[in-house]
Scaffold this motif. Structure first.
Motif, PDB file in Angstrom:
ATOM      1  N   UNK A 131      73.674  75.990  65.603  1.00 55.54           N
ATOM      2  CA  UNK A 131      72.533  76.906  65.598  1.00 55.54           C
ATOM      3  C   UNK A 131      71.337  76.369  64.814  1.00 55.54           C
ATOM      4  N   UNK A 132      71.607  75.634  63.743  1.00 50.29           N
ATOM      5  CA  UNK A 132      70.520  75.199  62.865  1.00 50.29           C
ATOM      6  C   UNK A 132      70.163  73.730  63.004  1.00 50.29           C
ATOM      7  N   UNK A 133      70.769  73.038  63.929  1.00 45.97           N
ATOM      8  CA  UNK A 133      70.372  71.678  64.242  1.00 45.97           C
ATOM      9  C   UNK A 133      70.350  70.745  63.049  1.00 45.97           C
ATOM     10  N   UNK A 134      71.460  70.647  62.365  1.00 45.69           N
ATOM     11  CA  UNK A 134      71.524  69.784  61.185  1.00 45.69           C
ATOM     12  C   UNK A 134      71.962  68.372  61.570  1.00 45.69           C
ATOM     13  N   UNK A 135      71.230  67.773  62.511  1.00 42.16           N
ATOM     14  CA  UNK A 135      71.597  66.441  62.997  1.00 42.16           C
ATOM     15  C   UNK A 135      71.277  65.321  62.012  1.00 42.16           C
ATOM     16  N   UNK A 136      70.354  65.539  61.106  1.00 41.90           N
ATOM     17  CA  UNK A 136      69.935  64.472  60.196  1.00 41.90           C
ATOM     18  C   UNK A 136      70.797  64.377  58.954  1.00 41.90           C
ATOM     19  N   UNK A 137      71.731  65.289  58.800  1.00 37.14           N
ATOM     20  CA  UNK A 137      72.656  65.154  57.680  1.00 37.14           C
ATOM     21  C   UNK A 137      74.059  65.578  58.090  1.00 37.14           C
ATOM     22  N   UNK A 138      75.018  65.044  57.390  1.00 34.89           N
ATOM     23  CA  UNK A 138      76.422  65.310  57.644  1.00 34.89           C
ATOM     24  C   UNK A 138      76.807  66.656  57.050  1.00 34.89           C
ATOM     25  N   UNK A 139      77.574  67.429  57.790  1.00 31.42           N
ATOM     26  CA  UNK A 139      78.100  68.683  57.263  1.00 31.42           C
ATOM     27  C   UNK A 139      79.608  68.538  57.072  1.00 31.42           C
ATOM     28  N   UNK A 140      80.080  68.919  55.903  1.00 33.63           N
ATOM     29  CA  UNK A 140      81.502  68.948  55.587  1.00 33.63           C
ATOM     30  C   UNK A 140      81.909  70.403  55.392  1.00 33.63           C
ATOM     31  N   UNK A 141      83.192  70.685  55.489  1.00 38.96           N
ATOM     32  CA  UNK A 141      83.677  72.051  55.323  1.00 38.96           C
ATOM     33  C   UNK A 141      84.911  72.038  54.433  1.00 38.96           C
ATOM     34  N   UNK A 142      84.935  72.946  53.465  1.00 35.47           N
ATOM     35  CA  UNK A 142      86.038  73.021  52.509  1.00 35.47           C
ATOM     36  C   UNK A 142      86.430  74.477  52.306  1.00 35.47           C
ATOM     37  N   UNK A 143      87.439  74.935  53.023  1.00 35.88           N
ATOM     38  CA  UNK A 143      87.855  76.327  52.897  1.00 35.88           C
ATOM     39  C   UNK A 143      88.530  76.615  51.560  1.00 35.88           C
TER      40      UNK A 143
END
Length: 100
Positions: A40-52
């Motif tokens: 939805x937010x087009x974060x193509x220029x940075x890596x997204x990580x997820x930590x539940x």
């Protein structure tokens, strides 16, 4: 707060690809919600990580959102911020770390 800041962080990451790497860290939503956020937010220029697990928050001393942590090239944390993303401070510290 992440939704509000995402477009500005994306622009910052795009503008400074040669100087630094921006990594986003999602923790408070499900993996599916995190994937939707990226789409939805087009974060193509940075890596997204997820930590539940929130272990990353504990390790980095993050107590609330929004937050930012700056690391040296070797992975050592330099400093962190709670609140709005401090673009000028990040750029100043990045320039200083490259000069040494």
């Amino acid at each position: 707060s992440c939704r509000r800041e995402a477009p500005d962080v994306e622009q910052f990451a795009r503008d400074h690809l040669q100087e630094l790497e921006v990594i986003g860290l999602g923790t408070q939503d499900s993996l599916g919600q995190a994937e939707d956020f990226v789409e939805d937010y087009g974060t193509e220029s940075f890596t997204m990580l997820w930590d539940e697990s929130f272990l990353s928050w504990q390790a980095l001393g993050v107590t609330s959102q929004p937050a930012a942590v700056m690391f040296a090239a070797d992975g050592t944390p330099i400093t962190g911020w709670i609140g709005a993303f401090p673009e000028d401070e990040v750029l100043r510290l990045a320039a200083e770390s490259q000069a040494t």
